[in-house]
Scaffold this motif. Structure first.
Motif, PDB file in Angstrom:
ATOM      1  N   HIS A 262       0.816  36.300  29.110  1.00 12.03           N
ATOM      2  CA  HIS A 262       0.363  37.615  28.650  1.00 12.03           C
ATOM      3  C   HIS A 262      -0.600  38.232  29.676  1.00 12.03           C
ATOM      4  CE1 HIS A 262      -0.959  40.831  26.007  1.00 12.03           C
ATOM      5  NE2 HIS A 262      -2.225  40.459  26.207  1.00 12.03           N
ATOM      6  N   ARG A 263      -1.452  37.399  30.260  1.00  5.49           N
ATOM      7  CA  ARG A 263      -2.377  37.908  31.279  1.00  5.49           C
ATOM      8  C   ARG A 263      -1.623  38.374  32.516  1.00  5.49           C
ATOM      9  NH1 ARG A 263      -7.309  33.961  32.358  1.00  5.49           N
ATOM     10  NH2 ARG A 263      -7.695  35.700  33.807  1.00  5.49           N
ATOM     11  N   GLN A 264      -0.433  37.843  32.711  1.00  6.59           N
ATOM     12  CA  GLN A 264       0.405  38.272  33.836  1.00  6.59           C
ATOM     13  C   GLN A 264       1.358  39.396  33.425  1.00  6.59           C
ATOM     14  OE1 GLN A 264      -0.336  36.838  36.746  1.00  6.59           O
ATOM     15  NE2 GLN A 264      -1.786  35.515  35.659  1.00  6.59           N
ATOM     16  N   GLU A 267       5.655  38.779  28.427  1.00  7.79           N
ATOM     17  CA  GLU A 267       5.612  38.437  27.014  1.00  7.79           C
ATOM     18  C   GLU A 267       6.713  37.442  26.675  1.00  7.79           C
ATOM     19  OE1 GLU A 267       3.181  39.409  25.230  1.00  7.79           O
ATOM     20  OE2 GLU A 267       2.382  40.843  26.691  1.00  7.79           O
ATOM     21  N   ALA A 268       6.344  36.421  25.886  1.00  4.16           N
ATOM     22  CA  ALA A 268       7.311  35.466  25.349  1.00  4.16           C
ATOM     23  C   ALA A 268       7.809  36.009  24.015  1.00  4.16           C
ATOM     24  CB  ALA A 268       6.675  34.098  25.191  1.00  4.16           C
ATOM     25  N   VAL A 269       9.087  36.395  23.945  1.00  2.08           N
ATOM     26  CA  VAL A 269       9.652  37.092  22.786  1.00  2.08           C
ATOM     27  C   VAL A 269      10.490  36.131  21.968  1.00  2.08           C
ATOM     28  CG1 VAL A 269      11.114  39.006  22.039  1.00  2.08           C
ATOM     29  CG2 VAL A 269       9.658  39.253  24.081  1.00  2.08           C
ATOM     30  N   LEU A 294      11.709  35.896  28.181  1.00  3.41           N
ATOM     31  CA  LEU A 294      10.563  36.406  28.930  1.00  3.41           C
ATOM     32  C   LEU A 294      10.852  37.841  29.330  1.00  3.41           C
ATOM     33  CD1 LEU A 294       9.752  33.306  31.196  1.00  3.41           C
ATOM     34  CD2 LEU A 294       8.793  33.905  28.966  1.00  3.41           C
ATOM     35  N   VAL A 295       9.957  38.739  28.898  1.00  2.00           N
ATOM     36  CA  VAL A 295      10.153  40.170  29.093  1.00  2.00           C
ATOM     37  C   VAL A 295       8.884  40.758  29.695  1.00  2.00           C
ATOM     38  CG1 VAL A 295      10.674  42.379  28.002  1.00  2.00           C
ATOM     39  CG2 VAL A 295      11.725  40.271  27.128  1.00  2.00           C
TER      40      VAL A 295
END
Length: 311
Positions: A262-264, A267-269, A294-295
């Motif tokens: 998330h800091r990068q 998002e893991a969906v 990963l999006v």
């Protein structure tokens, strides 16, 4: 590939073959055969070298340099002892030599003709033309005139004999043929070949040094960039979870991966009907996410895996 200290040098492999190689070169006798022996040795050295070297860059460099040595083999100084052989045949001819008797007969011809002509020339000079003609008519009855004719004929015969002696065919002499044979010097060939292999080793040492320095400079990097402190913390926590043997602690640390992504801005969906386009479906009894997608900013980076379930 990392630097390998266990690679044997080509010069070490060559020294092991020194005695056999010198024996083969000494029996070759011809330069072209010696070149073939050295070509076979190059192939053997390269094959043995590649068995201990696992660095592809180093193997390619060694192959190129050994090919350069192969192309330079005809230039190696192989000349040894030179022997000159002479043999005699029967088909040759020596230069013709004039028989010394011919000169004697030539001299005799000149003398006889001279003694015969001198009185006639003197008589013609002393008398007038008419008196000379009358004297010549009467000279046929004079004994001196007969002696002059005899001298002239003797001179002519001597000249003919001299000519025959000078036309005598040249005497045949044995034909001499010369052959030059240059043997090869096995020791000289080996020293030149060894120097070439030593040069290859020096170049390979330079390549190894560069590879070793590159490996050191790339330590602590991922794909050419320095590993950040947050990445090191994440990797350290995951390893600690793996070593702990505590499933709950491991799951807690795995959740940190989502926060790191998330800091990068990644998002893991999880799977749902709205996010189904981000997933590959697999058969399974229970519906749900097997691996999250990963999006980043609405763009799919890596597809996830999910199961629609059978219930």
């Amino acid at each position: 590939m990392p630097y390998n200290n266990s690679v044997m040098k080509l010069i070490e492999l060559l020294e092991k073959d020194k005695e056999n190689l010198l024996t083969e070169l000494a029996s070759a006798k011809k330069a072209d055969k010696a070149i073939r022996i050295l070509e076979n040795e190059l192939d053997r050295l390269l094959m043995t070298y590649n068995e201990t070297c696992r660095n592809e860059q180093e193997q390619d460099a060694a192959a190129r340099m050994m090919q350069a040595v192969r192309l330079s083999l005809p230039l190696i100084d192989s000349a040894g002892e030179t022997k000159v052989w002479e043999s005699e045949g029967s088909s040759g001819k020596s230069k013709g030599r004039i028989n010394p008797l011919a000169f004697i007969f030539i001299a005799g011809a000149l003398v006889l003709c001279g003694f015969g002509l001198v009185p006639l020339i003197a008589a013609a000079a002393a008398a007038g033309a008419s008196e000379a003609a009358e004297a010549a008519g009467e000279a046929g009855k004079n004994p001196d005139f007969l002696r002059i004719i005899a001298l002239e004929l003797g001179g002519l015969a001597a000249a003919v004999i001299a000519g025959l002696l000078m036309r005598r065919p040249a005497r045949k002499e044995p034909k001499r043929t010369r052959q030059v044979e240059t043997s090869i010097d096995a020791g000289k060939i080996y020293r030149s070949f060894r120097n070439a292999i030593l040069s290859v080793d020096q170049n390979l040492d330079e390549i190894r040094s560069q590879e070793k320095w590159k490996s050191r400079s790339e330590a602590g990097t991922i794909e050419g960039r320095k590993v950040s402190s947050s990445e090191l913390d994440l990797f350290s926590d995951l390893l600690a979870a793996a070593y702990s043997g505590d499933p709950e602690y491991a799951l807690e640390k795995i959740e940190n991966i989502k926060y790191y992504l998330h800091r990068q801005q990644i998002e893991a969906v999880d799977y749902s009907s709205e996010t189904a386009k981000y997933f590959d479906m697999m058969p399974g009894q229970n519906a749900g996410t097997i691996r999250p997608a990963l999006v980043a900013d609405g763009s799919l980076l890596r597809k996830g895996i999910a199961s629609a379930g059978t219930k």
